[in-house]
Design an enzyme around this catalytic site. Structure first.
Site, PDB file in Angstrom:
ATOM      1  N   PHE A 103       0.809  -1.217   0.000  1.00  0.00           N
ATOM      2  CA  PHE A 103       0.000   0.000   0.000  1.00  0.00           C
ATOM      3  C   PHE A 103       0.845   1.273   0.000  1.00  0.00           C
ATOM      4  O   PHE A 103       0.385   2.344  -0.398  1.00  0.00           O
ATOM      5  CB  PHE A 103      -0.961   0.000   1.195  1.00  0.00           C
ATOM      6  CG  PHE A 103      -0.355   0.439   2.504  1.00  0.00           C
ATOM      7  CD1 PHE A 103      -0.448   1.752   2.923  1.00  0.00           C
ATOM      8  CD2 PHE A 103       0.298  -0.469   3.331  1.00  0.00           C
ATOM      9  CE1 PHE A 103       0.094   2.160   4.131  1.00  0.00           C
ATOM     10  CE2 PHE A 103       0.843  -0.073   4.544  1.00  0.00           C
ATOM     11  CZ  PHE A 103       0.743   1.246   4.942  1.00  0.00           C
ATOM     12  N   LYS A 104       2.108   1.171   0.433  1.00  0.00           N
ATOM     13  CA  LYS A 104       2.962   2.360   0.474  1.00  0.00           C
ATOM     14  C   LYS A 104       3.140   2.982  -0.909  1.00  0.00           C
ATOM     15  O   LYS A 104       3.416   4.173  -1.030  1.00  0.00           O
ATOM     16  CB  LYS A 104       4.328   1.998   1.061  1.00  0.00           C
ATOM     17  CG  LYS A 104       4.295   1.354   2.455  1.00  0.00           C
ATOM     18  CD  LYS A 104       3.865   2.344   3.512  1.00  0.00           C
ATOM     19  CE  LYS A 104       3.749   1.700   4.889  1.00  0.00           C
ATOM     20  NZ  LYS A 104       5.000   1.375   5.533  1.00  0.00           N
ATOM     21  N   ASP A 105       2.980   2.178  -1.965  1.00  0.00           N
ATOM     22  CA  ASP A 105       3.121   2.715  -3.321  1.00  0.00           C
ATOM     23  C   ASP A 105       2.079   3.787  -3.619  1.00  0.00           C
ATOM     24  O   ASP A 105       2.311   4.661  -4.464  1.00  0.00           O
ATOM     25  CB  ASP A 105       2.962   1.593  -4.364  1.00  0.00           C
ATOM     26  CG  ASP A 105       4.127   0.622  -4.365  1.00  0.00           C
ATOM     27  OD1 ASP A 105       5.273   1.058  -4.221  1.00  0.00           O
ATOM     28  OD2 ASP A 105       3.872  -0.591  -4.536  1.00  0.00           O
ATOM     29  N   THR A 139       7.887   0.542   3.393  1.00  0.00           N
ATOM     30  CA  THR A 139       8.191   1.935   3.051  1.00  0.00           C
ATOM     31  C   THR A 139       9.491   2.020   2.259  1.00  0.00           C
ATOM     32  O   THR A 139       9.591   2.771   1.288  1.00  0.00           O
ATOM     33  CB  THR A 139       8.309   2.802   4.318  1.00  0.00           C
ATOM     34  OG1 THR A 139       7.013   2.938   4.899  1.00  0.00           O
ATOM     35  CG2 THR A 139       8.829   4.190   3.992  1.00  0.00           C
TER      36      THR A 139
END
Length: 480
Positions: free
Chosen positions: A123-125, A156
């Site tokens: 999800f960090k993308d 991250t």
């Protein structure tokens, strides 16, 4: 839009002024002076927008020092089906963060908001790809260079490095806890050979890495002389970019903006769920924000008891959801600032207690009883819970989830409310934690073609002690 420090002792600045810096000069985190409000009529008018155009509607409220044409172009360059199709091919890939309803439980629908289709399968993308483009834009505009110092518990780091590869005027120095990430996460980061990427494996846990980043950020002379910035979620640009997918998830889950939705968020550093808090403060009809922790349950303990007790490195457990092996939640300060009526002096005093005494206790104060009005709930998950949930979701719905998402599903099920859809924020694709998936299901996780040989690639990493001076010396040596 002007921004203030949570500790109340730094000058107010604009979005572009705080974008490259990270911490405020007084050691606080930046927040807007006030949250812009979104009406139900506005929400309904956003239904059917592309993700990039929805992002413009949300982010333009916070980035008013970027011309409209430039901001639209940056967002449309970032949020494309081509960028967000790395994880799996989907009919609804155009949504960027597709919503998958799993089924109905306890009288309500439960779904997964897919956030892991970006280049590093996490999800960090969602925020990091935008941050890379924003950094390049801002640096070119100012004629500057930037040296990013970051800390990662797993996702991250790779998201930042993949977003910053080849960016003009940017170097990345990423600290990670040696031996504490999954083998896939380590390979994803350490196999990068780009000359502007440097991986430093620190002897310790994530909090040791994060403490070094904060120490460097608080050395104002070093930070200025070496043009140090950060991509950790202490950076406001990271957090505000994540606000967008709460709006997207809500719009995908509802037909009218009179409806309410709850979100469960696997949470370690409080950055992801902090974005949900901001969305709710803006007026998004969120019933509850449920923080799901693993065995490192500092956040669950606070929401249950009113005691915030940061653990020492030796007390931080190494778990099968390693990206949440965090015992000092940096972004938590943003919520505490709001809880304390945006009083910087009080907030600074509370986090001075964290530094000096290891935490604070508001359990007997009136303010603790007011937490409910912010919609927060919480729960905790263990390794066995993770295995059981992965198996159950696979058997019941034919869906394979990663270990952190399993923590989210387990805790979400404890907070279902009849008639209020529950969206669990997916954290990563299962392949990133393949060892635990194989234990749970007896079969390997599917690996996207682009990463089939990731573990066999040469790796480039420097080992470091948990010593801020060693890190400073390494940065200084590698700037030229």
């Amino acid at each position: 839009m002007r921004y203030q420090s949570t500790r109340g002792n730094s000058p107010q600045q604009s979005f572009l002024e705080i974008l490259l810096g990270g911490l405020a000069p007084d050691g606080g985190l930046y927040l807007p002076i006030e949250y812009p409000k979104v009406t139900k009529e506005q929400l309904d008018s956003w239904r059917g927008l592309s993700y990039a155009d929805l992002a413009y509607e949300v982010l333009s409220l916070y980035c008013d020092d970027i011309p409209e044409a430039d901001l639209r172009a940056l967002l449309r360059k970032t949020y494309t089906e081509q960028v967000y199709c790395n994880g799996r091919a989907e009919d609804n890939a155009k949504d960027i963060t597709p919503l998958h309803w799993m089924g109905e439980e306890q009288g309500t629908r439960i779904g997964l908001l897919s956030l892991s289709n970006g280049p590093t399968l996490a999800f960090k993308d969602m925020a990091m790809q935008l941050l890379g483009n924003l950094f390049e834009y801002a640096l070119k505009k100012k004629g500057q260079k930037l040296n990013i110092l970051g800390a990662t518990s797993g996702d991250t780091g790779s998201a930042a490095e993949y977003a910053m590869r080849g960016k003009e005027g940017v170097k990345v120095f990423m600290l990670s806890p040696r031996g504490k990430m999954s083998s896939f996460q380590s390979a994803q980061m350490y196999s990068l050979q780009d000359p502007n990427i440097f991986n430093l494996a620190v002897a310790g846990v994530f909090d040791d890495c994060q403490d070094i980043v904060k120490a460097v950020s608080n050395d104002h002379a070093f930070k200025a002389n070496h043009q140090i910035g950060t991509v950790n979620s202490i950076n406001w640009g990271r957090v505000v970019a994540q606000v967008v997918y709460y709006f997207q998830g809500y719009l995908l889950a509802t037909k009218s903006s009179t409806e309410k939705v709850s979100f469960t968020v696997p949470s370690g550093n409080f950055g992801n769920i902090c974005a949900g808090h901001i969305a709710r403060m803006m007026g998004l009809p969120i019933a509850h924000l449920v923080a799901a922790t693993n065995e490192n349950d500092v956040l669950d303990e606070f929401f249950r008891t009113g005691v915030y007790r940061a653990r020492k490195s030796a007390e931080t457990l190494h778990t099968s959801s390693p990206s949440m092996d965090i015992s000092k939640a940096s972004n938590f300060e943003r919520f505490v600032f709001d809880l304390m009526g945006q009083d910087g002096k009080i907030t600074a005093g509370m986090f001075k207690q964290v530094d000096e005494a290891g935490g604070f206790d508001i359990s007997k104060e009136t303010i603790f009883r007011e937490i409910g009005k912010y919609g927060f709930q919480s729960g905790r998950s263990t390794h066995q819970n993770r295995l059981d949930t992965i198996r159950d979701i696979d058997q019941r719905y034919g869906v394979m989830i990663d270990t952190h998402t399993a923590d989210g599903v387990k805790v979400a099920r404890e907070h279902l409310q009849a008639g209020v859809p529950m969206l669990v924020l997916e954290t990563a694709l299962p392949i990133k934690f393949e060892e635990t998936i194989e234990i749970a299901l007896g079969r390997p996780a599917e690996c996207p073609a682009a990463f089939k040989d990731i573990k066999s690639l040469p790796q480039r990493v420097e080992n470091m002690d948990a010593d801020v001076n060693q890190v400073k010396n390494f940065i200084t040596t590698h700037l030229n």
